[in-house]
Write an enzyme that holds these catalytic residues in place. Structure first.
Site, mmCIF file in Angstrom:
data_model
loop_
_atom_site.group_PDB
_atom_site.id
_atom_site.type_symbol
_atom_site.label_atom_id
_atom_site.label_comp_id
_atom_site.label_asym_id
_atom_site.label_seq_id
_atom_site.Cartn_x
_atom_site.Cartn_y
_atom_site.Cartn_z
ATOM 1 N N LYS A 260 17.200 -7.046 -2.355
ATOM 2 C CA LYS A 260 17.458 -6.828 -3.781
ATOM 3 C C LYS A 260 18.822 -6.178 -3.984
ATOM 4 C CE LYS A 260 12.653 -6.014 -5.253
ATOM 5 N NZ LYS A 260 12.562 -7.136 -6.187
ATOM 6 N N ARG A 334 2.574 -11.444 -3.410
ATOM 7 C CA ARG A 334 1.595 -12.532 -3.336
ATOM 8 C C ARG A 334 1.152 -12.772 -1.901
ATOM 9 N NH1 ARG A 334 5.900 -16.458 -6.073
ATOM 10 N NH2 ARG A 334 6.521 -14.435 -6.894
HETATM 11 N N1 BES Z 1 8.072 -6.093 -6.930
HETATM 12 C C1 BES Z 1 8.777 -7.245 -7.366
HETATM 13 C C2 BES Z 1 8.547 -7.553 -8.855
HETATM 14 C C3 BES Z 1 9.054 -6.546 -9.845
HETATM 15 C C4 BES Z 1 10.236 -6.775 -10.495
HETATM 16 C C5 BES Z 1 8.327 -5.437 -10.139
HETATM 17 C C6 BES Z 1 10.687 -5.875 -11.429
HETATM 18 C C7 BES Z 1 8.782 -4.538 -11.082
HETATM 19 C C8 BES Z 1 9.962 -4.763 -11.723
HETATM 20 C C9 BES Z 1 8.349 -8.467 -6.575
HETATM 21 O O1 BES Z 1 7.986 -8.226 -5.269
HETATM 22 C C10 BES Z 1 9.526 -9.372 -6.548
HETATM 23 O O2 BES Z 1 10.501 -9.007 -5.950
HETATM 24 N N2 BES Z 1 9.418 -10.524 -7.189
HETATM 25 C C11 BES Z 1 10.491 -11.457 -7.236
HETATM 26 C C12 BES Z 1 9.938 -12.835 -7.005
HETATM 27 C C13 BES Z 1 10.986 -13.868 -6.790
HETATM 28 C C14 BES Z 1 11.663 -13.641 -5.466
HETATM 29 C C15 BES Z 1 10.346 -15.226 -6.824
HETATM 30 C C16 BES Z 1 11.121 -11.364 -8.637
HETATM 31 O O3 BES Z 1 10.395 -11.209 -9.602
HETATM 32 O O4 BES Z 1 12.342 -11.396 -8.701
HETATM 33 MN MN MN Z 2 9.650 -8.220 -3.955
#
Ligand code: BES
Ligand code: MN
Ligand code: ZN
Length: 480
Positions: A260, A334
């Site tokens: 990230k 997931r």
């Molecule tokens: N924990 C994150 C989702 C999230 C985003 C929680 C913002 C709280 C605030 C999750 O694990 C994630 O990183 N999801 C990705 C999925 C993508 C890679 C398909 C996302 O939402 O960017």
């Molecule tokens: Mn994630």
């Protein structure tokens, strides 16, 4: 904070401050604030606060006229906000003992419960790690009313709201202090205190069960993963139902190799909010004792990049036997939930509800106001929506048509862990559905609602504890 219920006449209540709701259009209060109403200073608008000192005819040292808005639209959710805002306003002034007057149309168990919940939730501060002695905390909150069922409603509300605050404390803990094993320790300690059975599966036990999807996420971290299982069994079950509560417990989400950006990454300590909600809900259920069997499953991992971390393109085999191509290591929630859902089914759960901070896409879709709700079963969805409505936790049904499954196709494995740019919250839910299979299931995406970026007059900035109240009500109101 001590929570009590009394039927003492209002004028005799001993308190540092007595909260009295005032409605729009109200011309007079029993504390002779008539001139204040006439001048417009007290308009009764929602969350308006007017503090009176030396009000005539009351034993309380202060009266707080708390704006309640229009009487016809005032509901328990409004009462919850009113009480929360009043408590936060008063404690900033170092007031220690607060009472609230519940009269007329609002002298009912639902309104009393909402007032107590609002007060307990409003009292929470995310300041455990601040040193110094300027912390403002209430000593007591008293619901003053005279109707049948007051004491029981107040007690139930206290238990539920304290459970939500327990969840919030856990969610607020940083990743260095709340590792997967520390989360298990906290669950174990809670279970021992509340008389629940707790079992923690370690890496070896999960490997034995074939949880390749969960373990693939965990392998990049030096922190060992675990699966927390908390069991509640009623003395006398009303039927054969067995509710499984599955919560995402990513104690920190860096994204892994699909790392990230640095901006706001510190917030990813709340990526275990779904899991903490389940632990909080179990804490309340242990005390409230519903007639249905409930088991919580919390897969806990840290998602890290390292030389041992899972790579994009890796293929893992889930406990269900399905193979998964890991296109993006940041779609880790997931992956751990897949194995937890399979395990919950194998443990005999007849109904499943999961909660997870699963996607940024749900924040794009619904902002910070509604939880995204996905399901394969309309009856269970309706029950959860009814519970959520009663608890003032907003949830919105999202689509899950079969053809969304096409987004997750890959030539290399049974399913891919991401579905491309569009409909990200739906494809994430679709992925989970594959592992819920034919068991009635609801998925709650709480990425937008588990953390409050800006404090509200009635709630501190930080973790919200969302889904705890709805899940407790779902179990308490369970009908076969
Ligand atoms: N924990 C994150 C989702 C999230 C985003 C929680 C913002 C709280 C605030 C999750 O694990 C994630 O990183 N999801 C990705 C999925 C993508 C890679 C398909 C996302 O939402 O960017
Ligand atoms: Mn994630
Ligand atoms: Zn995550």
């Amino acid at each position: 904070m001590r929570i009590t219920a009394v039927s003492t006449p209002l004028d005799q209540i001993q308190a540092d401050a007595l909260i009295v709701p005032v409605f729009e259009g109200q011309k007079e209060t029993r504390f002779s604030a008539g001139p204040l109403c006439d001048s417009g200073e007290v308009a009764g608008k929602p969350l308006e606060q007017t503090l009176l000192h030396n009000a005539s005819g009351v034993a309380a040292a202060r009266v707080l006229l708390a704006g309640a808005g229009k009487p016809e639209s005032f509901d328990p959710a409004g009462m919850r906000r009113l009480a929360g805002a009043a408590v936060r306003f008063l404690k900033a002034k170092s007031v220690k003992h607060i009472a609230i007057s519940l009269e007329g149309a609002y002298a009912s168990p639902d309104f009393a419960a909402a007032a107590v919940e609002g007060a307990v939730l409003g009292d929470f501060e995310p300041d455990r790690h601040k040193t110094g002695n300027d912390k403002k905390q209430l000593d007591s909150f008293t619901a003053a009313a005279s109707f049948d069922g007051l004491a029981a409603a107040v007690e139930r509300a206290r238990i539920v709201a304290e459970a939500a605050n327990f969840t919030r404390e856990m969610v607020n803990e940083p990743g260095n202090l709340l590792t997967p094993m520390r989360m298990a320790d906290a669950a174990r300690a809670m279970a021992a205190e509340q008389g629940l059975a707790c079992e923690v599966l370690d890496r070896d036990a999960m490997a034995e069960l074939g949880m390749g999807s969960l373990l693939g996420v965990a392998q990049g971290s030096a922190e060992p993963p675990c699966l927390i299982v908390l069991r509640y069994r009623p003395a006398q079950a009303a039927g054969a139902a067995h509710l499984g509560l599955v919560g995402k417990g990513v104690t920190f989400d860096t994204g892994g190799i699909s790392i990230k950006p640095a901006d706001s990454m510190e917030k990813m300590k709340y990526d275990m909010a779904g899991g903490a909600s389940m632990i909080g809900a179990m804490r309340a259920l242990a005390q409230l004792k519903p007639a249905v069997a409930v088991t919580a499953f919390i897969p806990c991992v840290e998602n890290m990049p390292s030389s041992r971390a899972q790579r994009p393109g890796d293929i893992v085999t889930a406990m269900s036997g399905k193979t998964i191509e890991v296109i993006n290591t940041d779609a880790e929630g997931r992956l751990i939930l897949a194995d937890a859902l399979t395990y919950a089914r194998k443990q005999g759960c007849t109904h499943l509800v999961d909660a997870a901070t699963l996607t940024g896409a749900i924040v794009v879709a619904l902002g910070h106001l509604h939880v995204g709700l996905f399901t394969n079963n309309d009856a269970l969805k309706d029950r959860l929506l009814a519970a959520a409505k009663a608890e003032g936790e907003r949830m919105w049904p999202m689509p899950l048509d079969d053809d969304y499954r096409d987004y997750l196709k890959t030539p290399f494995a049974d399913i891919a862990n991401v579905g491309g740019r569009w409909g990200g919250a739906v494809t994430a839910a679709m992925f989970l559905k594959e592992f819920a299979e034919d068991t009635p299931w609801v998925h709650l995406d709480i990425a937008g609602t588990a953390w409050l970026d800006d404090g509200k007059p009635f709630l501190a900035k930080g973790p919200t504890g969302i889904t705890v109240r709805s899940l407790v009500r779902l179990a308490m109101d369970w009908k076969e």
